[in-house]
Write a protein that holds these residues in place. Structure first.
Motif, PDB file in Angstrom:
ATOM      1  N   GLN A  81       0.830  -1.198   0.000  1.00 23.58           N
ATOM      2  CA  GLN A  81       0.000   0.000   0.000  1.00 23.58           C
ATOM      3  C   GLN A  81       0.869   1.255   0.000  1.00 23.58           C
ATOM      4  N   SER A  82       1.980   1.212   0.727  1.00 24.25           N
ATOM      5  CA  SER A  82       2.891   2.347   0.760  1.00 24.25           C
ATOM      6  C   SER A  82       3.496   2.607  -0.617  1.00 24.25           C
ATOM      7  N   LEU A  83       3.884   1.554  -1.310  1.00 23.15           N
ATOM      8  CA  LEU A  83       4.445   1.695  -2.651  1.00 23.15           C
ATOM      9  C   LEU A  83       3.409   2.242  -3.631  1.00 23.15           C
ATOM     10  N   ILE A  84       2.181   1.770  -3.495  1.00 23.93           N
ATOM     11  CA  ILE A  84       1.101   2.278  -4.351  1.00 23.93           C
ATOM     12  C   ILE A  84       0.890   3.768  -4.110  1.00 23.93           C
ATOM     13  N   ASP A  85       0.838   4.158  -2.847  1.00 21.26           N
ATOM     14  CA  ASP A  85       0.669   5.575  -2.514  1.00 21.26           C
ATOM     15  C   ASP A  85       1.820   6.411  -3.074  1.00 21.26           C
ATOM     16  N   ASP A  86       3.045   5.873  -2.998  1.00 23.70           N
ATOM     17  CA  ASP A  86       4.195   6.609  -3.526  1.00 23.70           C
ATOM     18  C   ASP A  86       4.073   6.824  -5.032  1.00 23.70           C
ATOM     19  N   LYS A  87       3.612   5.797  -5.741  1.00 21.66           N
ATOM     20  CA  LYS A  87       3.418   5.943  -7.190  1.00 21.66           C
ATOM     21  C   LYS A  87       2.376   7.027  -7.478  1.00 21.66           C
ATOM     22  N   LEU A  88       1.306   7.043  -6.686  1.00 25.26           N
ATOM     23  CA  LEU A  88       0.253   8.037  -6.884  1.00 25.26           C
ATOM     24  C   LEU A  88       0.754   9.444  -6.574  1.00 25.26           C
ATOM     25  N   LYS A  89       1.540   9.574  -5.507  1.00 26.91           N
ATOM     26  CA  LYS A  89       2.060  10.888  -5.116  1.00 26.91           C
ATOM     27  C   LYS A  89       3.021  11.431  -6.174  1.00 26.91           C
ATOM     28  N   GLY A  91       3.208  10.504  -9.306  1.00 30.35           N
ATOM     29  CA  GLY A  91       2.448  10.756 -10.527  1.00 30.35           C
ATOM     30  C   GLY A  91       1.701  12.072 -10.474  1.00 30.35           C
ATOM     31  N   GLU A  92       1.122  12.394  -9.322  1.00 28.27           N
ATOM     32  CA  GLU A  92       0.402  13.657  -9.168  1.00 28.27           C
ATOM     33  C   GLU A  92       1.370  14.837  -9.231  1.00 28.27           C
ATOM     34  N   ALA A  93       2.538  14.667  -8.629  1.00 27.46           N
ATOM     35  CA  ALA A  93       3.530  15.747  -8.648  1.00 27.46           C
ATOM     36  C   ALA A  93       4.035  15.997 -10.066  1.00 27.46           C
ATOM     37  N   GLU A  94       4.181  14.939 -10.846  1.00 30.76           N
ATOM     38  CA  GLU A  94       4.664  15.089 -12.225  1.00 30.76           C
ATOM     39  C   GLU A  94       3.682  15.877 -13.092  1.00 30.76           C
ATOM     40  N   LYS A  95       2.405  15.802 -12.769  1.00 30.79           N
ATOM     41  CA  LYS A  95       1.404  16.587 -13.521  1.00 30.79           C
ATOM     42  C   LYS A  95       1.704  18.074 -13.428  1.00 30.79           C
ATOM     43  N   ILE A 187       0.090   9.075  14.091  1.00 36.98           N
ATOM     44  CA  ILE A 187       0.269   8.197  12.939  1.00 36.98           C
ATOM     45  C   ILE A 187      -1.131   7.941  12.401  1.00 36.98           C
ATOM     46  N   PHE A 188      -1.359   8.326  11.156  1.00 32.74           N
ATOM     47  CA  PHE A 188      -2.685   8.224  10.556  1.00 32.74           C
ATOM     48  C   PHE A 188      -2.683   7.195   9.439  1.00 32.74           C
ATOM     49  N   LEU A 189      -3.583   6.224   9.535  1.00 30.64           N
ATOM     50  CA  LEU A 189      -3.764   5.221   8.485  1.00 30.64           C
ATOM     51  C   LEU A 189      -5.096   5.482   7.792  1.00 30.64           C
ATOM     52  N   LEU A 190      -5.018   5.817   6.516  1.00 33.33           N
ATOM     53  CA  LEU A 190      -6.189   6.223   5.736  1.00 33.33           C
ATOM     54  C   LEU A 190      -7.010   5.004   5.317  1.00 33.33           C
ATOM     55  N   VAL A 191      -8.325   5.124   5.426  1.00 31.28           N
ATOM     56  CA  VAL A 191      -9.248   4.098   4.924  1.00 31.28           C
ATOM     57  C   VAL A 191      -9.930   4.647   3.673  1.00 31.28           C
ATOM     58  N   THR A 192      -9.662   4.022   2.535  1.00 34.75           N
ATOM     59  CA  THR A 192     -10.310   4.455   1.293  1.00 34.75           C
ATOM     60  C   THR A 192     -11.381   3.483   0.842  1.00 34.75           C
ATOM     61  N   ARG A 415      -7.815  13.916   1.949  1.00 37.31           N
ATOM     62  CA  ARG A 415      -8.927  13.692   1.022  1.00 37.31           C
ATOM     63  C   ARG A 415      -8.422  13.536  -0.409  1.00 37.31           C
ATOM     64  N   HIS A 416      -7.397  14.312  -0.771  1.00 36.28           N
ATOM     65  CA  HIS A 416      -6.864  14.250  -2.135  1.00 36.28           C
ATOM     66  C   HIS A 416      -6.205  12.892  -2.390  1.00 36.28           C
ATOM     67  N   LEU A 417      -5.459  12.386  -1.403  1.00 32.28           N
ATOM     68  CA  LEU A 417      -4.846  11.067  -1.550  1.00 32.28           C
ATOM     69  C   LEU A 417      -5.916   9.988  -1.625  1.00 32.28           C
ATOM     70  N   ARG A 418      -6.967  10.138  -0.816  1.00 38.04           N
ATOM     71  CA  ARG A 418      -8.076   9.177  -0.870  1.00 38.04           C
ATOM     72  C   ARG A 418      -8.703   9.158  -2.265  1.00 38.04           C
ATOM     73  N   ASP A 419      -8.881  10.343  -2.874  1.00 31.66           N
ATOM     74  CA  ASP A 419      -9.467  10.416  -4.219  1.00 31.66           C
ATOM     75  C   ASP A 419      -8.534   9.814  -5.261  1.00 31.66           C
ATOM     76  N   LEU A 420      -7.221  10.031  -5.098  1.00 29.20           N
ATOM     77  CA  LEU A 420      -6.264   9.439  -6.026  1.00 29.20           C
ATOM     78  C   LEU A 420      -6.305   7.920  -5.957  1.00 29.20           C
ATOM     79  N   ARG A 421      -6.418   7.392  -4.756  1.00 27.24           N
ATOM     80  CA  ARG A 421      -6.535   5.929  -4.604  1.00 27.24           C
ATOM     81  C   ARG A 421      -7.805   5.416  -5.269  1.00 27.24           C
TER      82      ARG A 421
END
Length: 429
Positions: A81-89, A91-95, A187-192, A415-421
């Motif tokens: 899940q951490s690796l997936i989030d990193d790819k999303l982050k 990718g969003e930054a590259e935009k 320490i916050f663990l997001l539930v999407t 919320r933005h990370l939740r939407d990206l997921r």
């Protein structure tokens, strides 16, 4: 995913983090891992090698060397899940054409090393010994920095804090003078996906158990696991008034003591593990914030000394302490009284010193020595050279504005990370 789990178990289950097998065999295994795909996130590949590296990073953070089956499965899920989030982050930054320089990466790597009381070179050696390529950690740091740029460049400009809100907050400080405020880490663990809420709860419980057992440091775990923007600063939320805390936090923190770890707290967006760093009263000087300038004299207990001899030394040291008049007198008195060692300790906050010393440091007159303080191999006299109670001022307009802005940006980032997921195309292999 079951086959993937078995593959990882063969590498990590019930054994040390790395093995010293033949170099050619390690290189061939690494090549196989790189070629094995475990997930594709919006056309970005996550390999088995990536996953194993992230798992090892998690293990270093938690201070563990061995895993059972259940723990391996848990670490695998969190790492993926951490690796997936990193790819999303990233990718969003590259935009938005975000660029992270090599210098920034190295500075943050060195900062992370300091949390382990190591310099960058020593930390890299430790990683290599555990089978971790420095590049794997730099990739994780890159994702964190890229997300900071998204938060600062995209989300922060969308936040608006009015003058009325700022002045109302300042008034609340005045109104709440004397009431409790807390410095908290999170320490916050997001539930999407609510169908996987129970998994997230289990993950939060495991993090809590490790922190409670003392096998991991809260700031390091926050950097690795937390989905909050505070992860970059080890989960530090700063000082928060009780009235500003969510009711679930306020209830849990009310009876906590300094240093306590709070069990997972469920909210709509996920699970929170908290630590109470410090507690004080709003706009009221705390005894722990008092600054003391100290000198000291140490008197060693002789090897093989009996209890009556130790008691006699304590009494003698106490009498010696009464002869000291000011810090300018310490060097001469140390020589005259045959102290084992002496010197200046500088200026420290009382809260930075052992709790057992607080009362005597606060009560002893300036220029006088404390009563003898027992240590493992001797007695120490602390001489109070100066003592200052800090002035507590109401936060100014800019400080309040920054605090309110950061709170809202943090919520928007989650919320933005939740939407990206939610919107991502993820293919698990």
């Amino acid at each position: 995913m079951k086959n993937l789990y078995r593959l990882i178990c063969y590498s990590l289950l019930g054994c040390f983090l790395f093995s010293a097998g033949p170099l050619w065999a390690q290189q061939q295994q690494q090549l196989d891992d790189v070629q094995e795909i475990v997930a594709i996130v919006n056309d970005e590949v996550i390999s088995l090698y990536d996953l194993k590296q992230r798992m090892l990073l998690f293990l270093i953070s938690s201070g563990r060397q061995k895993l059972n089956e259940e723990e391996t499965r848990y670490i695998q899920q969190q790492s993926l899940q951490s690796l997936i989030d990193d790819k999303l982050k990233i990718g969003e930054a590259e935009k938005y054409s975000a660029v992270i320089s090599d210098e920034e990466l190295e500075q943050n790597f060195a900062g992370y090393a300091q949390q382990f009381n190591l310099n960058a070179e020593q930390f890299e050696q430790q990683l290599n010994q555990a089978g971790i390529d420095k590049k794997s950690m730099l990739k994780q740091i890159e994702a964190s920095l890229a997300w900071e740029q998204v938060v600062g460049g995209l989300l922060m400009p969308q936040v608006s804090v009015t003058d009325d809100e700022i002045y109302n907050t300042i008034e609340r400080f005045e109104h709440n003078k004397g009431q409790d405020e807390f410095r908290i880490r999170e320490i916050f663990l997001l539930v999407t996906d609510n169908t996987r809420r129970e998994e997230t709860k289990d993950a939060a419980t495991r993090i809590y158990d490790q922190l409670k057992a003392g096998s991991a440091q809260f700031p390091i775990m926050a950097r690795q696991f937390s989905a909050s923007t505070t992860s970059a600063v080890g989960g530090d939320m700063g000082w928060v008034m009780k009235s500003e805390l969510p009711k679930e936090f306020a209830k849990a923190i009310a009876t906590a003591k300094k240093g306590d770890i709070i069990p997972p707290i469920e909210r709509e967006d996920g699970y929170y593990v908290l630590q109470l760093e410090e507690k004080r009263q709003v706009l009221t000087p705390s005894p722990e914030d008092t600054e003391v300038t100290l000198s000291h004299l140490f008197f060693k207990i002789s090897d093989g000394a009996q209890e009556d001899e130790i008691s006699a030394l304590e009494k003698a040291v106490g009498s010696m302490g009464k002869q000291i008049e000011g810090c300018a007198d310490v060097s001469a008195k140390a020589a005259a009284l045959d102290a084992s060692s002496s010197g200046e300790l500088g200026t420290l906050r009382v809260g930075e010193l052992p709790e057992s010393m607080h009362q005597t440091l606060l009560e002893t007159e300036v220029g006088k020595a404390t009563k003898p303080l027992r240590e493992e191999d001797g007695f120490r006299l602390m001489v109070i050279c100066d003592r200052k109670v800090p002035e507590i001022n109401i936060p100014d307009y800019d400080a309040v504005q920054n605090n309110l802005t950061n709170q809202r940006v943090g919520l928007m980032a989650r919320r933005h990370l939740r939407d990206l997921r939610r919107d991502a195309i993820i293919d698990y292999r």
